[in-house]
Design an enzyme around this catalytic site. Structure first.
Site, PDB file in Angstrom:
ATOM      1  N   LYS A   1    -120.765 -16.553 -18.397  1.00 24.67           N
ATOM      2  CA  LYS A   1    -121.152 -15.466 -17.505  1.00 24.67           C
ATOM      3  C   LYS A   1    -120.698 -15.860 -16.101  1.00 24.67           C
ATOM      4  CE  LYS A   1    -123.792 -13.892 -14.802  1.00 24.67           C
ATOM      5  NZ  LYS A   1    -123.524 -13.352 -13.407  1.00 24.67           N
TER       6      LYS A   1
ATOM      7  N   GLU B   1    -126.990 -27.815 -11.863  1.00 22.79           N
ATOM      8  CA  GLU B   1    -126.557 -28.320 -10.551  1.00 22.79           C
ATOM      9  C   GLU B   1    -126.916 -27.226  -9.564  1.00 22.79           C
ATOM     10  OE1 GLU B   1    -124.845 -28.523  -7.232  1.00 22.79           O
ATOM     11  OE2 GLU B   1    -122.931 -28.301  -8.298  1.00 22.79           O
TER      12      GLU B   1
ATOM     13  N   CYS C   1    -121.801 -26.735  -2.270  1.00 24.15           N
ATOM     14  CA  CYS C   1    -123.142 -27.291  -2.450  1.00 24.15           C
ATOM     15  C   CYS C   1    -123.272 -28.688  -1.867  1.00 24.15           C
ATOM     16  CB  CYS C   1    -123.505 -27.297  -3.924  1.00 24.15           C
ATOM     17  SG  CYS C   1    -122.335 -28.211  -4.956  1.00 24.15           S
TER      18      CYS C   1
ATOM     19  N   GLU D   1    -131.389 -24.132   2.655  1.00 26.68           N
ATOM     20  CA  GLU D   1    -129.953 -24.067   2.404  1.00 26.68           C
ATOM     21  C   GLU D   1    -129.389 -22.753   2.937  1.00 26.68           C
ATOM     22  OE1 GLU D   1    -126.975 -25.159  -1.228  1.00 26.68           O
ATOM     23  OE2 GLU D   1    -128.597 -23.771  -1.702  1.00 26.68           O
TER      24      GLU D   1
END
Length: 493
Positions: free
Chosen positions: A188, A264, A298, A397
Site C-alpha cells: 500500500k 520505523e 525521518c 516532529e
C-alpha cells in the site's frame, strides 16, 4: 519525458494515471473510484489514481496467498536471488525515468532522485540478493543423543505500508528482504506518491517474479486500503514506515490476528555539536541533515544543540550557509531545496513556524515562501532560536525544512536534553574527543548514532528506533529475523 513503461504511458501533457497491480495485471478499482495526484511543485494534477478498498485488498491477498504456494515456493534460494538481482538491474536501466517521476511526485530535486533515491533502490535488491546466498542457520549436538538444527521459512503474506518522503527507496528496503525470505507481498504506497510504486509491478514482472508474488493497491488509510490491509485475517505480518500516530492505529488493527509488526516511525533527532569539533565540517553536514529532501527525512537532525563556547560562531556560519541554498524548481540542477509534498503538509509545517513565534522563538532565516514562487508548496529553510526544551516546536516532529538551535554548557546537560523525548530514532554527535564520543554515544537513547557524520549506512547493520520511534530492526540479518520464521528440528540419534 516519453516513458517506456507500459503501466503509466504519458497521457495528455504530463498526465500519468495509476492502476492497481494485482496478480500480475494492472486493473482499476471495482467501484471505479479514483483520486487526484498533485504535482507539489506546480499544484497541477499529474493524473488519476485508482482508490482501492476492501475489495481490492481481498483480491491482492488472495493472489499473494496462492502465489506463496506456487512456483515461487519451489524456487531455490539461488534462483530467487537471481530474480531479485534482476529487479535491481532493471531499476538502474530505467533510472532516468524513475528519477524524473520521483521528483514529479514528491517535489524533490531531480539531482537528488538520481543520486540517492533510485541508485539506493536498486542497491537494496542487489544487497539482499547477495545476502541470501550466504545465509545460514544454527546446529547443536546433544552429546550422542540428538542433533538440533534450525531452518528459516517464509512468514507468509506481508503487508508493506510505505511513506511518501523516499517512496521507491523505502519501498525497496522492505520488498527486497521480503522477497529474499520467500514471502509474497501486498503493498500500500503513500497516496500522495504513487508513481514509482506503480511501476515496480511492471519491473518485477519483467524480472521474472511470478504473478501474485508482488501486489500493489493504492488508497488511503482509514476506511480504505490501509485499514483493510492492516485488519485482513490472511495477512501474516505488517511492515510500516511512517508517522507514529498512524503506527498506533495499525497496531490496534493488527492485534486482532496477532500479526508480526515491524515499525520505523517518527523522530525528533538531536544533533549535538561540541566545541572541539571542526565547525566547517559540522556546518557542511548539518546543512544536509537539516534541509536535504526539504527536511522530509525521518533521520534529519532537527534539534541542534551547540556547546555555548562556539554557539555564536556556529549560528553565524550556519545562517550564512543556509541563506545560500536555492529553493525552487526540482528540475533546475542548481536547486537545493524543492517543494513540500502536499498542500496539507505545507500548511502543517507553516503552522509550526507560527507556533514558534507564539512560543517566543526568533526566526534567524527562512520561515516564509520564497519570493517569485507563487505556485507550489515551497518554503525557505528555517532556523529558529530562543526556544526552551519544553516548547512544542522543539519537542514535536515537524518533518520539514525547520530546525531549532539551542546552546548547552555540559556533557551531562546535553545528554539529558537529547534523551528528553518520546522519540529515539537517531542522533548525531560531533567531537574530536574519542573518549567523549564513545561516552556520549553510549548514553543517547536512539537506535542509530552517528559520530562526525550523518546518513552513512552499511546495510548489514541494524536500522530502527527506540521508544515511540519504532519496533524491531531492519538491515542484514535483522531483516530476516522479521521476514522469516525460524523453527528448530530435533533428530534423536
Amino acid at each position: 519525458m516519453q516513458l517506456t513503461f507500459d503501466a503509466i504511458r504519458q497521457k495528455t501533457g504530463n498526465r500519468y494515471d495509476c492502476l492497481h497491480y494485482i496478480d500480475g495485471k494492472y486493473q482499476p478499482s471495482q467501484s471505479g473510484t479514483t483520486f487526484r495526484n498533485i504535482n507539489p511543485a506546480t499544484e497541477e494534477v499529474i493524473g488519476l489514481v485508482a482508490e482501492g478498498k476492501k475489495e481490492e485488498i481481498d483480491l491482492a491477498v488472495t493472489a499473494a496467498r496462492k502465489a506463496l504456494n506456487g512456483s515461487w515456493k519451489k524456487m531455490t534460494a539461488h534462483d530467487r536471488a537471481a530474480v531479485i538481482r534482476r529487479i535491481g538491474d532493471i531499476i538502474l536501466e530505467k533510472q532516468e525515468e524513475l528519477a524524473y517521476l520521483e521528483s514529479v511526485d514528491t517535489g524533490k530535486p531531480l539531482w537528488l532522485s538520481k543520486k540517492i533515491d533510485i541508485p539506493r533502490a536498486a542497491y537494496n535488491f542487489h544487497f539482499f540478493a547477495d545476502y541470501i546466498r550466504s545465509l545460514g542457520t544454527e546446529a547443536f549436538e546433544m552429546d550422542d543423543v540428538a542433533i538440533n538444527y534450525s531452518v528459516r521459512r517464509p512468514v507468509g503474506v506481508i503487508g508493506l505500508i510505505n511513506p511518501w518522503n523516499l517512496p521507491l527507496l523505502l519501498l525497496t528496503w522492505k520488498l527486497a528482504p521480503c522477497l529474499a525470505g520467500g514471502n509474497t507481498a501486498v503493498i500500500k504506497p503513500a497516496e500522495s506518491t504513487p508513481l514509482t510504486a506503480t511501476l515496480l509491478g511492471e519491473i518485477c514482472k519483467e524480472a521474472g517474479v511470478p504473478d501474485g508474488v508482488v501486489n500493489i493497491v493504492h488508497g488511503f488509510g482509514p476506511d480504505s486500503a490501509g485499514s483493510a490491509l492492516s485488519e485482513h485475517p490472511d495477512v501474516d505480518a505488517i511492515s510500516f514506515t511512517g508517522e507514529t500516530t498512524t503506527g498506533k492505529v495499525i497496531m490496534r488493527a493488527a492485534s486482532q490476528t496477532l500479526k508480526k509488526l515491524s515499525y520505523e516511525l517518527g523522530g525528533k533527532n538531536p544533533n549535538i555539536i561540541f566545541a572541539d569539533s571542526d565547525l566547517d565540517e559540522v556546518i557542511e553536514t548539518t546543512l544536509k541533515s537539516s534541509f536535504i529532501n526539504q527536511g522530509e527525512v525521518c533521520l534529519c537532525g532537527s534539534r541542534i544543540y551547540v556547546e555555548r563556547l562556539v554557539y555564536d560562531e556556529f549560528l553565524q556560519k550556519f545562517v550564512e550557509k543556509t541563506k545560500t541554498l536555492k529553493v525552487g524548481n526540482p528540475f533546475d540542477p542548481l536547486t537545493n531545496v524543492g517543494a513540500l509534498v502536499t498542500e496539507e503538509h505545507y500548511e502543517r509545517v507553516n503552522s509550526y513556524i507560527q507556533l514558534a513565534r507564539e512560543e517566543g522563538g526568533q526566526i534567524l532565516t527562512g520561515g516564509k515562501r520564497p519570493e517569485g514562487l507563487e505556485k507550489g508548496y515551497y518554503l525557505e529553510p528555517t532556523i529558529i532560536v530562543g526556544l526552551n526544551q519544553n516548547c512544542r516546536v522543539v519537542r514535536e516532529e515537524i518533518f520539514g525544512p525547520v530546525v531549532t538551535v539551542l546552546p548547552f554548557d555540559t556533557e551531562d546537560e546535553v545528554i539529558e536534553r537529547a534523551n528528553d523525548t518520546h522519540y529515539g530514532l537517531s542522533a548525531t554527535i560531533w567531537t574530536n574527543d574519542l573518549r567523549r564520543a564513545h561516552r556520549v554515544a553510549g548514553q543517547i537513547e536512539a537506535g542509530i548514532i552517528w559520530v562526525n557524520t550523518w546518513f552513512l549506512r552499511d546495510l548489514r547493520t541494524p536500522f530502527g528506533g527506540m521508544k515511540q520511534s519504532g519496533i524491531g530492526r531492519e538491515g542484514g540479518m535483522h531483516s530476516f529475523e522479521f521476514y522469516t520464521e525460524l523453527k528448530n528440528i530435533c533428530i534423536k540419534l
